[in-house]
Design a protein around this motif. Structure first.
Motif, mmCIF file in Angstrom:
data_model
loop_
_atom_site.group_PDB
_atom_site.id
_atom_site.type_symbol
_atom_site.label_atom_id
_atom_site.label_comp_id
_atom_site.label_asym_id
_atom_site.label_seq_id
_atom_site.Cartn_x
_atom_site.Cartn_y
_atom_site.Cartn_z
ATOM 1 N N GLU A 155 0.831 -1.206 0.000
ATOM 2 C CA GLU A 155 0.000 0.000 0.000
ATOM 3 C C GLU A 155 0.867 1.257 0.000
ATOM 4 N N VAL A 156 1.958 1.228 0.772
ATOM 5 C CA VAL A 156 2.869 2.372 0.797
ATOM 6 C C VAL A 156 3.515 2.553 -0.574
ATOM 7 N N LEU A 157 3.868 1.451 -1.212
ATOM 8 C CA LEU A 157 4.472 1.508 -2.538
ATOM 9 C C LEU A 157 3.539 2.201 -3.529
ATOM 10 N N MET A 158 2.266 1.837 -3.517
ATOM 11 C CA MET A 158 1.314 2.444 -4.446
ATOM 12 C C MET A 158 1.080 3.912 -4.117
ATOM 13 N N LYS A 159 1.049 4.245 -2.842
ATOM 14 C CA LYS A 159 0.895 5.657 -2.453
ATOM 15 C C LYS A 159 2.092 6.474 -2.936
ATOM 16 N N LEU A 160 3.282 5.885 -2.812
ATOM 17 C CA LEU A 160 4.490 6.573 -3.268
ATOM 18 C C LEU A 160 4.442 6.798 -4.779
ATOM 19 N N LEU A 161 4.047 5.791 -5.527
ATOM 20 C CA LEU A 161 3.967 5.939 -6.976
ATOM 21 C C LEU A 161 2.937 6.994 -7.383
ATOM 22 N N THR A 162 1.829 7.037 -6.670
ATOM 23 C CA THR A 162 0.821 8.059 -6.954
ATOM 24 C C THR A 162 1.378 9.447 -6.664
ATOM 25 N N ALA A 163 2.087 9.574 -5.552
ATOM 26 C CA ALA A 163 2.685 10.862 -5.201
ATOM 27 C C ALA A 163 3.720 11.286 -6.242
ATOM 28 N N LEU A 164 4.545 10.350 -6.706
ATOM 29 C CA LEU A 164 5.528 10.659 -7.735
ATOM 30 C C LEU A 164 4.843 11.042 -9.046
ATOM 31 N N SER A 165 3.729 10.392 -9.343
ATOM 32 C CA SER A 165 2.981 10.734 -10.555
ATOM 33 C C SER A 165 2.488 12.169 -10.512
ATOM 34 N N LEU A 176 7.938 13.603 0.637
ATOM 35 C CA LEU A 176 7.201 12.400 0.268
ATOM 36 C C LEU A 176 6.907 11.544 1.495
ATOM 37 N N GLY A 177 7.896 11.447 2.399
ATOM 38 C CA GLY A 177 7.697 10.675 3.620
ATOM 39 C C GLY A 177 6.590 11.249 4.477
ATOM 40 N N ASN A 178 6.580 12.570 4.617
ATOM 41 C CA ASN A 178 5.520 13.211 5.400
ATOM 42 C C ASN A 178 4.156 13.015 4.756
ATOM 43 N N MET A 179 4.137 13.023 3.424
ATOM 44 C CA MET A 179 2.887 12.909 2.688
ATOM 45 C C MET A 179 2.228 11.547 2.903
ATOM 46 N N ILE A 180 3.062 10.488 2.964
ATOM 47 C CA ILE A 180 2.470 9.149 3.083
ATOM 48 C C ILE A 180 2.834 8.472 4.413
ATOM 49 N N SER A 181 3.359 9.287 5.350
ATOM 50 C CA SER A 181 3.584 8.849 6.738
ATOM 51 C C SER A 181 4.576 7.697 6.866
ATOM 52 N N VAL A 182 5.727 7.814 6.184
ATOM 53 C CA VAL A 182 6.818 6.867 6.378
ATOM 54 C C VAL A 182 8.125 7.654 6.436
#
Length: 375
Positions: A198-208, A220-226
């Motif tokens: 789930e974190v991987l997909m959130k990261l890819l969406t954020a990068l998109s 990016l870490g703050n955005m998806i809480s990692v």
């Protein structure tokens, strides 16, 4: 059949007492290309071993050269697909090259890091290595025409260049959804330190959504809480399976240049758009400029690699927000490029860059002259 740019080069490498290594994303046609070349090169039967199949993988794990001779039999060409899955594959291939004369070994992989790491040391001086990407503009022009590719430009910007998408445009969305939701990530999800898909997909969406902008691991870490360290590790893994690639900032002379910044691009526009489920035509989009930049940088990357052009690549930006989209450093000259979808916009090179780096050339790339840049 759309002929690939590296077709002839690979074909001419057969039976030179070296393995042929072909890496690249899943579903870009690696196996199709090799089977085509094998058919043209040697009418003899070949042995195809698919290491995605558990039974094949089990048989090939820690096989001795004697056992290999029994497996190969009278076959002269051995194609090992997804070879990165085989334990000690590098040592195994080395033993085969050294002890079984007259054969041609071919290994493919969709995880560049795994396969190269396992092959590089054992096969030093014993391999030819190639990378295959989604279709390039040059390949498509050669298959159709210059005018046809210009006509289809907007479709390429939205749906990308994966072979299945290009060959089946009416099913493009369905194909991209399948690719972006599961198949491309088959390798990365097998890494032991990917604990949360789930974190991987959130990261890819954020990068998109940050396409064309500088990327901060902390943000990016703050955005998806990692943690930012997790972001960096995941990005490295996404690079290794050919989903994204990084472009570093150029910095030499000026104090206010960004020195450790990076941009992240997708190898394919269609995958990027599938991740955010946006297939709208360009006239209805707010990200056309970012799509154009991603397309230009990714297509230029294919062009450089397929034509054996040795060049360092960067972007340039200062804290004062002066910027250049893309730079190539070759033979002591900086070739600077700005990407503008609208040909009526005529950017000028920033004075700070021009003064600091007099050995430069500058060009604006738009939809009227882009084919000169990528073909």
């Amino acid at each position: 059949m759309i002929e690939r740019a590296i077709h002839d080069s690979i074909k001419n490498r057969f039976f030179q007492k070296k393995a042929i290594l072909l890496v690249g994303p899943r579903q870009v046609g690696k196996t199709t290309l090799l089977k085509q070349i094998i058919k043209e090169n040697n009418p003899l039967e070949y042995l195809f071993l698919n290491c995605d199949e558990p039974e094949t993988l089990q048989i090939l794990t820690n096989v001795s050269s004697t056992e290999w001779k029994n497996i190969i039999g009278s076959k002269k060409i051995i194609l090992i697909d997804e070879a990165q899955r085989v334990e000690n594959i590098g040592i195994t291939l080395k033993l085969m090259i050294d002890n079984i004369p007259g054969i041609q070994l071919i290994a493919t992989g969709s995880s560049a890091f795994d396969l190269r790491n396992r092959l590089n040391e054992p096969l030093t001086g014993r391999k030819f290595e190639y990378t295959l990407y989604p279709f390039s503009t040059t390949e498509l022009i050669n298959a159709t025409s210059y005018l046809e590719e210009k006509r289809l430009l907007e479709q390429r910007l939205v749906y990308g260049m994966y072979p299945d998408v290009v060959n089946n445009p009416s099913d493009a969305r369905k194909i991209l959804i399948e690719l972006s939701s599961s198949y491309l990530f088959k390798d990365i999800l097998m890494y032991k330190d990917i604990r949360s898909p789930e974190v991987l997909m959130k990261l890819l969406t954020a990068l998109s959504l940050q396409l064309g902008n500088e990327v901060s691991y902390n943000e990016l870490g703050n955005m998806i809480s990692v943690k930012s360290e997790t972001i960096e590790r995941y990005i490295e893994l996404l690079e290794k399976v050919f989903i994204i690639f990084r472009l570093q900032s150029f910095s030499r002379n000026l104090r206010n240049e960004l020195k450790k910044s990076r941009k992240i691009y997708f190898y394919d526009n269609g995958i990027r758009n599938a991740l955010i489920q946006n297939y709208m035509p360009l006239e209805l989009r707010t990200d056309t400029g970012a799509l154009w930049e991603n397309f230009m940088v990714s297509e230029r990357k294919k062009f450089i690699e397929y034509n054996d052009i040795y060049s360092n690549t960067y972007f340039w930006r200062t804290h004062a927000q002066q910027e250049i989209d893309y730079i190539e450093e070759r033979n002591g000259v900086l070739h600077a490029f700005e990407f503008k979808w609208n040909e009526k916009r005529t950017p000028k090179i920033p004075n700070a860059f021009a003064n600091a780096y007099p050995q430069h050339e500058f060009q604006s790339i738009n939809r009227t002259n882009y084919l000169e840049f990528i073909t």
